[in-house]
Design a protein around this motif. Sequence first.
Motif, mmCIF file in Angstrom:
data_model
loop_
_atom_site.group_PDB
_atom_site.id
_atom_site.type_symbol
_atom_site.label_atom_id
_atom_site.label_comp_id
_atom_site.label_asym_id
_atom_site.label_seq_id
_atom_site.Cartn_x
_atom_site.Cartn_y
_atom_site.Cartn_z
ATOM 1 N N ASP A 115 0.831 -1.204 0.000
ATOM 2 C CA ASP A 115 0.000 0.000 0.000
ATOM 3 C C ASP A 115 0.863 1.251 0.000
ATOM 4 O OD1 ASP A 115 -2.139 -1.777 0.235
ATOM 5 O OD2 ASP A 115 -2.717 -1.116 2.240
ATOM 6 N N VAL A 116 1.880 1.285 0.837
ATOM 7 C CA VAL A 116 2.704 2.482 0.990
ATOM 8 C C VAL A 116 3.555 2.765 -0.248
ATOM 9 C CG1 VAL A 116 4.702 1.437 2.145
ATOM 10 C CG2 VAL A 116 4.064 3.780 2.662
ATOM 11 N N ASN A 117 3.950 1.732 -0.966
ATOM 12 C CA ASN A 117 4.762 1.935 -2.172
ATOM 13 C C ASN A 117 3.926 2.197 -3.421
ATOM 14 O OD1 ASN A 117 7.251 1.737 -0.891
ATOM 15 N ND2 ASN A 117 7.370 -0.467 -1.179
ATOM 16 N N ALA A 118 2.618 2.014 -3.328
ATOM 17 C CA ALA A 118 1.744 2.323 -4.465
ATOM 18 C C ALA A 118 1.771 3.823 -4.738
ATOM 19 C CB ALA A 118 0.320 1.854 -4.155
ATOM 20 N N HIS A 119 1.525 4.201 -5.965
ATOM 21 C CA HIS A 119 1.412 5.607 -6.346
ATOM 22 C C HIS A 119 -0.046 6.012 -6.209
ATOM 23 C CE1 HIS A 119 5.235 5.744 -9.023
ATOM 24 N NE2 HIS A 119 5.308 4.715 -8.212
ATOM 25 N N PRO A 120 -0.347 7.264 -6.049
ATOM 26 C CA PRO A 120 0.459 8.466 -6.059
ATOM 27 C C PRO A 120 1.261 8.642 -4.767
ATOM 28 C CG PRO A 120 -1.856 8.987 -6.523
ATOM 29 C CD PRO A 120 -1.787 7.584 -6.059
ATOM 30 N N HIS A 121 2.341 9.412 -4.896
ATOM 31 C CA HIS A 121 3.158 9.774 -3.751
ATOM 32 C C HIS A 121 2.953 11.255 -3.471
ATOM 33 C CE1 HIS A 121 5.116 5.964 -3.359
ATOM 34 N NE2 HIS A 121 5.357 5.964 -4.658
ATOM 35 N N LEU A 122 2.900 11.591 -2.188
ATOM 36 C CA LEU A 122 2.707 12.975 -1.775
ATOM 37 C C LEU A 122 3.992 13.546 -1.199
ATOM 38 C CD1 LEU A 122 -0.710 12.768 0.123
ATOM 39 C CD2 LEU A 122 -0.303 13.385 -2.260
#
Length: 145
Positions: free
Chosen positions: A80-87
């Motif tokens: 989940d944390v490595n999925a995009h989008p990134h903020l």
Amino acid sequence: MCGIVAYVGPKDAAPILLEGLQRLEYRGYDSAGVVVSNRGLKTRKVKGRVADLAAVVPARFKGTLGIGHTRWATHGAPSDVNAHPHLSADERVAVVHNGIIENADELRAKLEADGVVFASETDSEVLAHLIARTVGDADSLAEAD
């Protein structure tokens, strides 16, 4: 293989983004995510299928512009944390990215030395932090120095 969809217009972006991501499913991926803008950025992302993402997008996930992404992991495990989008750390900038940033480790080290805290293991997250740094106190990229 990664895919990107975007929407800007008068309608709610989330359903349009989810439909676009569903149409990209034939490409193969390990995670998916969306971000919409409406008085701030709202993000949802999951390891798994677009249907898994749709299941965690609430009815109140409103915004008239947004981006979505399906990811095939190259840096950082599928999660989940490595999925995009990134903020960015200030949550003013969201990015999705297809490809590999060759000098990501060097950029990450410089940003961390300046106090930036990363949320993921991906190379793409450095872009959000670099863009946020460029924008600074401006209200938009167009106004940034």
